[in-house]
Write a protein that holds these residues in place. Structure first.
Motif, mmCIF file in Angstrom:
data_model
loop_
_atom_site.group_PDB
_atom_site.id
_atom_site.type_symbol
_atom_site.label_atom_id
_atom_site.label_comp_id
_atom_site.label_asym_id
_atom_site.label_seq_id
_atom_site.Cartn_x
_atom_site.Cartn_y
_atom_site.Cartn_z
ATOM 1 N N VAL A 6 0.951 -1.063 0.002
ATOM 2 C CA VAL A 6 0.009 -0.245 0.070
ATOM 3 C C VAL A 6 0.837 1.268 0.065
ATOM 4 C CG1 VAL A 6 -1.909 1.258 1.200
ATOM 5 C CG2 VAL A 6 -1.883 -1.176 1.187
ATOM 6 N N ASP A 10 -2.514 6.065 -1.307
ATOM 7 C CA ASP A 10 -3.408 4.991 -0.786
ATOM 8 C C ASP A 10 -3.298 4.893 0.499
ATOM 9 O OD1 ASP A 10 -5.137 2.851 -1.024
ATOM 10 O OD2 ASP A 10 -3.692 1.439 -1.941
ATOM 11 N N ARG A 11 -2.378 4.918 1.291
ATOM 12 C CA ARG A 11 -2.363 4.809 2.570
ATOM 13 C C ARG A 11 -2.902 5.862 3.529
ATOM 14 N NH1 ARG A 11 3.419 2.741 5.147
ATOM 15 N NH2 ARG A 11 2.734 2.028 6.918
ATOM 16 N N ARG A 14 -6.958 5.655 3.142
ATOM 17 C CA ARG A 14 -7.236 4.673 3.828
ATOM 18 C C ARG A 14 -7.429 4.889 5.503
ATOM 19 N NH1 ARG A 14 -6.553 -1.253 1.766
ATOM 20 N NH2 ARG A 14 -5.981 -1.003 -0.336
ATOM 21 N N PRO A 44 -9.956 -0.357 6.576
ATOM 22 C CA PRO A 44 -9.171 0.530 5.847
ATOM 23 C C PRO A 44 -8.080 1.052 6.847
ATOM 24 C CG PRO A 44 -11.309 1.450 6.117
ATOM 25 C CD PRO A 44 -11.186 0.034 6.380
ATOM 26 N N THR A 47 -5.381 -1.631 7.521
ATOM 27 C CA THR A 47 -4.413 -1.691 6.399
ATOM 28 C C THR A 47 -3.762 -0.556 5.738
ATOM 29 O OG1 THR A 47 -6.198 -0.981 4.727
ATOM 30 C CG2 THR A 47 -5.876 -3.486 5.239
ATOM 31 N N THR A 52 -0.222 -2.882 4.378
ATOM 32 C CA THR A 52 -0.239 -4.113 3.654
ATOM 33 C C THR A 52 -1.790 -4.471 3.593
ATOM 34 O OG1 THR A 52 0.375 -6.438 3.526
ATOM 35 C CG2 THR A 52 0.032 -5.704 5.637
ATOM 36 N N CYS A 53 -2.287 -4.908 2.293
ATOM 37 C CA CYS A 53 -3.532 -5.216 2.149
ATOM 38 C C CYS A 53 -3.714 -6.700 1.717
ATOM 39 C CB CYS A 53 -4.117 -4.430 1.259
ATOM 40 S SG CYS A 53 -5.979 -4.682 0.686
ATOM 41 N N TYR A 56 -4.975 -6.945 -1.785
ATOM 42 C CA TYR A 56 -3.822 -6.632 -2.734
ATOM 43 C C TYR A 56 -3.029 -7.966 -2.926
ATOM 44 C CZ TYR A 56 -4.737 -1.462 -3.213
ATOM 45 O OH TYR A 56 -5.501 -0.410 -3.549
#
Length: 69
Positions: A6, A10-11, A14, A44, A47, A52-53, A56
């Motif tokens: 991630v 994006d991070r 989330r 979210p 993650t 880390t997701c 994904y």
């Protein structure tokens, strides 16, 4: 344990969305299943914090920039 997949924007998104849902849950004293559904914000948030997701990983995706050697 898990590979970081991630990336930056994006991070941050989330974490912000996760926190918003949890704050909404805490301050909105509603009832019923929709009130409790706001706890999905934990996913979210965690993650984003851990970077880390699992989804994904299953799909082979990553928003984390490649490290150059």
């Amino acid at each position: 344990m898990f590979k970081t997949n991630v990336g930056g924007i994006d991070r941050v998104l989330r974490i912000v969305i996760g926190l918003a849902l949890i704050v909404w849950f805490v301050f909105d004293h509603g009832a019923g299943p929709w009130h409790w559904a706001k706890l999905i914000g934990l996913v979210p948030l965690l993650t984003g914090l851990f970077g880390t997701c699992p989804l994904y990983s299953l799909l082979g995706l990553s928003t984390c920039p490649m490290k150059r050697a």
